[in-house]
Design an enzyme around this catalytic site. Structure first.
Site, PDB file in Angstrom:
ATOM      1  N   PHE A  24     -26.714 -13.377 -46.243  1.00  0.00           N
ATOM      2  CA  PHE A  24     -28.126 -12.987 -46.282  1.00  0.00           C
ATOM      3  C   PHE A  24     -28.391 -11.662 -46.987  1.00  0.00           C
ATOM      4  O   PHE A  24     -29.396 -11.534 -47.702  1.00  0.00           O
ATOM      5  CB  PHE A  24     -28.711 -12.946 -44.870  1.00  0.00           C
ATOM      6  N   PRO A  25     -27.568 -10.622 -46.833  1.00  0.00           N
ATOM      7  CA  PRO A  25     -27.912  -9.347 -47.470  1.00  0.00           C
ATOM      8  C   PRO A  25     -27.904  -9.378 -48.992  1.00  0.00           C
ATOM      9  O   PRO A  25     -28.495  -8.492 -49.621  1.00  0.00           O
ATOM     10  CB  PRO A  25     -26.822  -8.389 -46.948  1.00  0.00           C
ATOM     11  N   CYS A  26     -27.257 -10.351 -49.609  1.00  0.00           N
ATOM     12  CA  CYS A  26     -27.104 -10.353 -51.062  1.00  0.00           C
ATOM     13  C   CYS A  26     -28.305 -11.001 -51.749  1.00  0.00           C
ATOM     14  O   CYS A  26     -28.534 -12.206 -51.595  1.00  0.00           O
ATOM     15  CB  CYS A  26     -25.833 -11.080 -51.464  1.00  0.00           C
ATOM     16  N   PRO A  27     -29.085 -10.255 -52.525  1.00  0.00           N
ATOM     17  CA  PRO A  27     -30.244 -10.855 -53.196  1.00  0.00           C
ATOM     18  C   PRO A  27     -29.842 -11.886 -54.241  1.00  0.00           C
ATOM     19  O   PRO A  27     -30.601 -12.823 -54.512  1.00  0.00           O
ATOM     20  CB  PRO A  27     -30.943  -9.655 -53.850  1.00  0.00           C
TER      21      PRO A  27
END
Length: 284
Positions: A24-27
């Site tokens: 989730f944190p990785c755009p």
């Protein structure tokens, strides 16, 4: 890069053969997962969700039962890259499109995966799937994507990582100028290309969804929140309310990933995840 990347499109497109490794944190990973969901490929390409916390071995599957991905049977994303090329030394990034049969990475470039999903996987699209890369709009879509990468995502990063006040002021001013221009654009357009949802909208959504929660406190970009741009805010809420975008968005995991583990120590020298602010305005 692993040896497999020397040939573009070297892997066959098949249903139920590939697994998208995501966190989730990785755009960049988010772009690929939104496309997977929008196009109905979630019934064709499965999803492996790595922990949001980067460790010394970067991404792992410690959130899964037994600390391993249940399909790929690995503890770390790096194992998949090593399966692909034992001599490869990194980066061990997400997203990664992995062949379930061989447990090797066939594609690790987010824009390439996005483009493969919109074009090469078209035979497996749902009947009501949008055409995110229509032939008549491709040059304009490509121009928008380049602008977003250079001026929105790149602009925020340039401000956030600068070491001098003068450079920060210049980069922050340029970044907010781009947001103001986008706000004006959306006064007359539903999406970046008129009323047509395209790849470019997916690429724009992923940095902007992080603006208020991450870019403001971490990069010091406090001057404006998204709600200060009424047309841009309407556009972002419209995207967020689409099930594919919302399912690929997790505000809490953004914070955990940014403030914890290896990344957290780099930025803050401590591992304390702040309380989430009131985010109910996204749901209204």
């Amino acid at each position: 890069m692993p040896k497999v990347y020397k040939e573009d499109f070297a892997y066959p497109v098949e249903a139920d053969r590939y697994r998208l490794v995501f966190s989730f944190p990785c755009p960049y990973a988010q772009r690929a997962d939104i496309a997977r969901r929008l196009l109905g490929l979630d019934n064709v390409v499965s999803l492996a969700v790595a922990s949001p916390i980067k460790t010394s071995k970067v991404w792992d599957f410690s959130n899964d039962t037994g600390g391993k991905d249940p399909i790929l049977d690995v503890e770390y994303v790096s194992e998949l890259y090593k399966n692909t090329d034992p001599e490869y030394e990194g980066p061990f990034s997400v997203p990664a499109l992995v062949d379930i049969k061989t447990k090797t990475v066939v594609n690790s470039e987010s824009l390439d995966i996005l483009r493969d999903f919109t074009t090469r996987f078209k035979p497996f699209h749902a009947d009501n799937a949008p055409d995110l890369y229509p032939e008549n709009l491709r040059p304009e879509i490509d121009r928008w994507i380049k602008k977003i990468i250079d001026d929105v995502l790149g602009g925020a990063n340039r401000a956030g990582y600068t070491r001098s006040q003068e450079e920060f002021d210049q980069n922050a001013e340029a970044y907010f100028k781009v947001l103001a221009d986008l706000d004006q654009h959306f006064a007359e357009n539903q999406f970046l290309l008129g009323d047509q949802l395209t790849e470019a909208d997916l690429v724009l959504y992923t940095p902007l969804i992080r603006h208020d929660l991450l870019y403001m406190p971490i990069y010091g970009l406090f001057h404006h929140s998204l709600r200060d741009y009424p047309n841009l805010w309407r556009y972002m809420k419209q995207l967020y309310q689409m099930p594919a975008f919302k399912a690929a968005t997790n505000f809490r995991e953004y914070q955990v990933g940014q403030y914890s583990g290896r990344t957290g120590r780099i930025f803050f020298r401590r591992e304390v995840v702040p309380m989430l602010p009131d985010l109910s305005h996204w749901e209204k």
